[in-house]
Design an enzyme around this catalytic site. Structure first.
Site, PDB file in Angstrom:
ATOM      1  CB  SER A 272      31.150 -35.062  60.083  1.00 13.08           C
ATOM      2  OG  SER A 272      31.062 -34.371  61.329  1.00 13.08           O
ATOM      3  CB  SER A 310      30.125 -30.406  57.415  1.00 22.65           C
ATOM      4  OG  SER A 310      30.250 -31.847  57.652  1.00 22.65           O
ATOM      5  CG  ASP A 312      32.917 -31.863  56.240  1.00 16.17           C
ATOM      6  OD1 ASP A 312      31.983 -32.651  56.070  1.00 16.17           O
ATOM      7  OD2 ASP A 312      32.697 -30.615  55.363  1.00 16.17           O
TER       8      ASP A 312
END
Length: 395
Positions: A272, A310, A312
């Site tokens: 992340s 992830s 983001d």
């Protein structure tokens, strides 16, 4: 039941293990920011500190938590200005590049287009504890006695490899210290604060920051960025294939048909990243949303593909006095930048995000914790790759 001498012995052992980890980190080769290696993305010059704090009024506070051989985490606080953010709100917007994460307060930020608290970054299972601690800290202020609603903003990345994340070690005291010690000037980078236990591109990740100052002919505005880097992909530095050359990149097992022996290296590029963009350009929340979306372009330059696992997130805000919002104002009378003046601000943010990621990687130190060790990226090898690709880094 353990007798007192045994409990004391356990505490001493844990303290010594933590000290050994810090000593090992201190004995590592000196770290360097991207520009020390000749890596200077983009065309605009950085601000005085090349950090988010180059945006006047923005302050950063960090608390690093290293306890025994299991806790490697912390808190990073970003304060938009010196006043009470609840009383004098700043316009803001959040862009979600990939929503695999926990970003407390995000829906109200995008609904109302403003921040009413500082921003906290920490580890995944501590976001709610951090949010509660910041709420208590703000509600205790003398001018907050009648407040019955508060939208605290907390982002996170998962440092569960190096950190015993299930123990949820972030305390209210750590949050208060991060908020109360926030300051302008240089920003600590690497394995500090919310970046203490993070991993990026299979190497030790961390906190990174950068800024850009636009020429007066383009408004003279400053754009500052801070990242919490804990993501994967195929690392490239100003286009040079550093990840491939150093034999560490996402999907390496499948591509090279080899067994992964590095333990923490993530073959899927998961992880992340939280990106915070501050600017003194007077922007509406609509144009801040556009600005936040450009953060993903800077992230992509470093080799991220915003993988499935992830989280983001890019949060952007403006500190300009002309767009501040009093919490009880019946009307808003603001002077803001027009769409046609946004392009240079976009460019500055993309470049500063890219450099912030490099700073997070290059300043991070090898860290051991929770039964794992994650190495810092070897800067001598990075220099070799850059030279081989004609980027001629400084000696």
């Amino acid at each position: 039941m353990l007798h007192a001498p045994h409990r004391l012995s356990l505490r001493l052992t844990a303290a010594l293990l933590g000290l050994c980890a810090l000593v090992a980190s201190a004995q590592e080769a000196p770290r360097a920011r991207a520009r020390d290696l000749g890596v200077a993305p983009g065309i605009f010059a950085p601000g005085k500190y090349n950090a988010i704090t180059d945006v006047a009024g923005v302050r950063v506070g960090q608390v690093t938590l290293v306890e025994g051989d299991t806790v490697r985490t912390g808190v990073t606080a970003i304060l938009p200005h010196a006043g009470n953010v609840y009383r004098s709100r700043v316009p803001a917007a959040l862009h979600v590049g990939n929503g695999f994460g926990k970003f407390v307060g995000s829906t109200q930020v995008n609904e109302l287009g403003e921040l009413e608290t500082p921003i906290l970054l920490t580890c995944t299972l501590c976001v709610w504890k951090a949010a509660d601690a910041m709420a208590e800290w703000m509600l205790a202020k003398p001018d907050m006695q009648q407040v019955r609603s508060l939208n605290v903003v907390v982002g996170e990345t998962n440092d569960g490899g190096l950190n015993d994340i299930r123990s949820r070690p972030v305390t209210a005291d750590a949050v208060r210290r991060a908020l109360e010690t926030a300051q302008s000037g240089p920003v600590q980078e690497g394995s500090v604060g919310a970046g203490t236990g993070t991993v990026a591109f299979g190497w030790k990740g961390g906190i990174g920051s950068s800024s850009r100052k636009l020429p007066e002919s383009l408004g003279g505005w400053t754009v500052g960025v801070l990242v919490q880097a804990n993501f994967g992909g195929v690392l490239q530095v100003e286009g040079a294939p550093v990840g491939r050359e150093l034999d560490r990149y996402a999907f390496q097992n499948a591509v090279a048909a080899q067994e992964n022996t590095r333990g923490l290296a993530d073959d899927r590029g998961d992880g992340s990243v939280i990106i915070v963009i501050a600017t003194d350009a007077p922007l509406s929340d609509r144009n801040l949303r556009r600005l936040a979306s450009r953060g993903m372009m800077g992230l992509g330059r470093t080799g991220s593909s915003a993988s499935n696992g992830s989280g983001d997130y890019v949060l952007a805000f403006s500190t300009a006095e002309s767009v501040r919002r009093a919490f009880d104002a019946p009307q808003l009378q603001t002077t803001e930048l027009a769409n046609e003046a946004m392009s240079a601000v976009f460019q500055a943010s993309v470049d500063a995000v890219e450099e912030s990621v490099y700073n997070a990687l290059f300043m991070a130190t090898t860290t051991s914790g929770n039964g794992q060790t994650v190495e810092a990226i070897p800067l001598d090898r990075v220099r070799e790759v850059l030279r081989a690709h004609g980027l001629a880094p400084k000696q």
